[in-house]
Design a protein around this motif. Structure first.
Motif, short mmCIF file in Angstrom:
data_model
loop_
_atom_site.label_atom_id
_atom_site.label_comp_id
_atom_site.label_asym_id
_atom_site.label_seq_id
_atom_site.Cartn_x
_atom_site.Cartn_y
_atom_site.Cartn_z
N VAL A 35 0.84 -1.21 0.00
CA VAL A 35 0.00 0.00 0.00
C VAL A 35 0.87 1.25 0.00
O VAL A 35 0.63 2.20 -0.75
N LEU A 36 1.90 1.26 0.84
CA LEU A 36 2.79 2.42 0.92
C LEU A 36 3.63 2.59 -0.34
O LEU A 36 3.89 3.70 -0.78
N GLN A 37 4.05 1.45 -0.92
CA GLN A 37 4.91 1.51 -2.10
C GLN A 37 4.17 1.97 -3.34
O GLN A 37 4.79 2.28 -4.37
N SER A 38 2.85 2.04 -3.29
CA SER A 38 2.10 2.53 -4.45
C SER A 38 2.32 4.03 -4.66
O SER A 38 2.20 4.53 -5.80
N ASN A 39 2.68 4.75 -3.61
CA ASN A 39 2.82 6.20 -3.72
C ASN A 39 3.89 6.66 -4.71
O ASN A 39 3.62 7.52 -5.55
N PRO A 40 5.13 6.15 -4.63
CA PRO A 40 6.15 6.61 -5.59
C PRO A 40 5.77 6.35 -7.04
O PRO A 40 6.12 7.14 -7.93
N ILE A 41 5.04 5.27 -7.29
CA ILE A 41 4.63 4.94 -8.66
C ILE A 41 3.55 5.91 -9.14
O ILE A 41 3.63 6.47 -10.24
N LEU A 42 2.54 6.13 -8.30
CA LEU A 42 1.46 7.04 -8.67
C LEU A 42 1.98 8.46 -8.87
O LEU A 42 1.57 9.16 -9.80
N ARG A 56 6.14 21.53 -15.68
CA ARG A 56 6.77 20.37 -16.31
C ARG A 56 5.72 19.35 -16.72
O ARG A 56 4.57 19.39 -16.29
N ASN A 57 6.15 18.41 -17.54
CA ASN A 57 5.34 17.24 -17.84
C ASN A 57 5.35 16.35 -16.59
O ASN A 57 5.90 16.71 -15.55
N PHE A 58 4.80 15.17 -16.67
CA PHE A 58 4.78 14.28 -15.52
C PHE A 58 6.20 13.89 -15.10
O PHE A 58 7.09 13.74 -15.92
N HIS A 59 6.40 13.72 -13.81
CA HIS A 59 7.73 13.48 -13.25
C HIS A 59 8.49 12.35 -13.93
O HIS A 59 9.72 12.41 -14.07
N VAL A 60 7.78 11.31 -14.34
CA VAL A 60 8.44 10.08 -14.79
C VAL A 60 9.41 10.33 -15.95
O VAL A 60 10.46 9.68 -16.04
N PHE A 61 9.09 11.27 -16.83
CA PHE A 61 9.96 11.53 -17.98
C PHE A 61 11.31 12.08 -17.52
O PHE A 61 12.37 11.64 -18.00
N TYR A 62 11.31 13.04 -16.62
CA TYR A 62 12.54 13.65 -16.13
C TYR A 62 13.32 12.69 -15.24
O TYR A 62 14.55 12.67 -15.26
N PHE A 109 13.34 9.35 -15.45
CA PHE A 109 13.99 8.30 -16.23
C PHE A 109 15.16 8.85 -17.05
O PHE A 109 16.23 8.25 -17.10
N LEU A 110 14.96 10.01 -17.66
CA LEU A 110 16.04 10.59 -18.46
C LEU A 110 17.24 10.97 -17.61
O LEU A 110 18.38 10.98 -18.08
N GLY A 111 16.99 11.28 -16.34
CA GLY A 111 18.09 11.63 -15.46
C GLY A 111 18.78 10.44 -14.85
O GLY A 111 19.94 10.52 -14.46
N ALA A 112 18.06 9.30 -14.76
CA ALA A 112 18.60 8.15 -14.03
C ALA A 112 18.86 6.92 -14.90
O ALA A 112 19.39 5.92 -14.41
N ALA A 113 18.51 6.97 -16.18
CA ALA A 113 18.67 5.79 -17.05
C ALA A 113 20.12 5.31 -17.08
O ALA A 113 21.05 6.11 -17.19
N ASP A 167 15.36 14.17 -9.08
CA ASP A 167 14.66 13.25 -9.97
C ASP A 167 15.30 11.86 -9.99
O ASP A 167 14.60 10.85 -10.10
N VAL A 168 16.61 11.80 -9.89
CA VAL A 168 17.30 10.51 -9.90
C VAL A 168 16.91 9.70 -8.66
O VAL A 168 16.62 8.50 -8.75
N ASP A 169 16.89 10.35 -7.51
CA ASP A 169 16.50 9.67 -6.27
C ASP A 169 15.07 9.16 -6.36
O ASP A 169 14.76 8.04 -5.92
N MET A 170 14.20 9.98 -6.93
CA MET A 170 12.80 9.58 -7.05
C MET A 170 12.63 8.42 -8.02
O MET A 170 11.77 7.56 -7.84
N HIS A 171 13.44 8.41 -9.06
CA HIS A 171 13.40 7.29 -10.01
C HIS A 171 13.81 5.98 -9.32
O HIS A 171 13.15 4.94 -9.48
N ASP A 172 14.88 6.05 -8.54
CA ASP A 172 15.34 4.86 -7.82
C ASP A 172 14.27 4.37 -6.85
O ASP A 172 14.04 3.15 -6.72
N GLU A 173 13.59 5.30 -6.19
CA GLU A 173 12.52 4.92 -5.25
C GLU A 173 11.35 4.29 -6.00
O GLU A 173 10.75 3.31 -5.53
N MET A 174 11.05 4.82 -7.19
CA MET A 174 9.97 4.26 -8.00
C MET A 174 10.30 2.84 -8.45
O MET A 174 9.44 1.94 -8.41
#
Length: 207
Positions: free
Chosen positions: A80-87, A141-147, A149-153, A188-195
């Motif tokens: 339940v808690l881990q759904s937050n970073p994805i959403l 900005r657009n949705f976080h996921v784009f930035y 991933f591009l920052g952490a790929a 953004d990189v930290d948030m990508h890793d958390e996602m």
């Protein structure tokens, strides 16, 4: 006697479990996303305490496994808690007023056992701001996921997806507003890793 009986019946009814709803609303930047996290964390904490009490009782009775669940899959509380970073990655964005603004509504349905343990949860998403995908105004900005991933790929991911050395500056989806960072000091990189960790916990890509 009859009056006393009615009073007792009313008391019993007041103690019966009933469905409850929590409405989190407010203008942009009011704290809806954070409040929802606090509520979910509170439910997860109560459920975990209930589970620990049950396990402790089992240990005291049977001397089983030290009050732990062993090596089972991720608990429902953690899922339940881990759904937050994805959403947030796929549904939140930087706006003029708020760097982590939810651009969608969600209805979270959580079921509990009679002991107060989390049994299951489901999330319905609605009214996603799809226009943001193709157009962002200045300062947004657009949705976080784009930035993220591009920052952490990784190099391998860039090779597999033919990204080369491209950044958010190189795509029309992310460069229209000339806004790339966040003002709330969230990386953004930290948030990508958390996602990614959250996706693994939720068994994304398995099965």
């Amino acid at each position: 006697v009859r009056g006393g009986g009615n009073k007792k019946d009313k008391a019993d009814e007041s103690e019966m479990p009933t469905n409850q709803s929590i409405l989190v609303s407010g203008e942009s930047g009011a704290g809806k996303t954070v409040t929802t996290k606090i509520v979910l964390n509170y439910f997860a904490m109560l459920s975990q305490k209930s589970q620990e009490a049950v396990e402790e009782n089992r240990v005291n009775v049977a001397g089983a496994n030290g009050g732990k669940n062993g090596n089972k899959d991720t608990s429902i509380e953690q899922q339940v808690l881990q759904s937050n970073p994805i959403l947030e990655a796929f549904g939140n964005a930087r706006t003029i007023r708020n760097d982590n603004s939810s651009r969608f509504g969600k209805y979270i349905n959580i079921a509990f056992t009679h002991r107060g343990q989390l049994l299951r949860a489901s999330i319905d998403i609605y009214l996603l701001e799809k226009v943001r995908l193709i157009h962002q105004t200045g300062g947004e900005r657009n949705f976080h996921v784009f930035y993220q991933f591009l920052g952490a790929a990784t190099d391998q991911e860039r090779e597999d997806l033919l990204l080369n050395d491209y950044t958010a500056l190189d795509f029309n989806l992310t460069n229209q507003s000339d806004t790339y960072g966040r003002r709330d000091n969230v990386d953004d990189v930290d948030m990508h890793d958390e996602m990614v960790r959250a996706m693994k916990s939720m068994n994304f890509g398995t099965g």
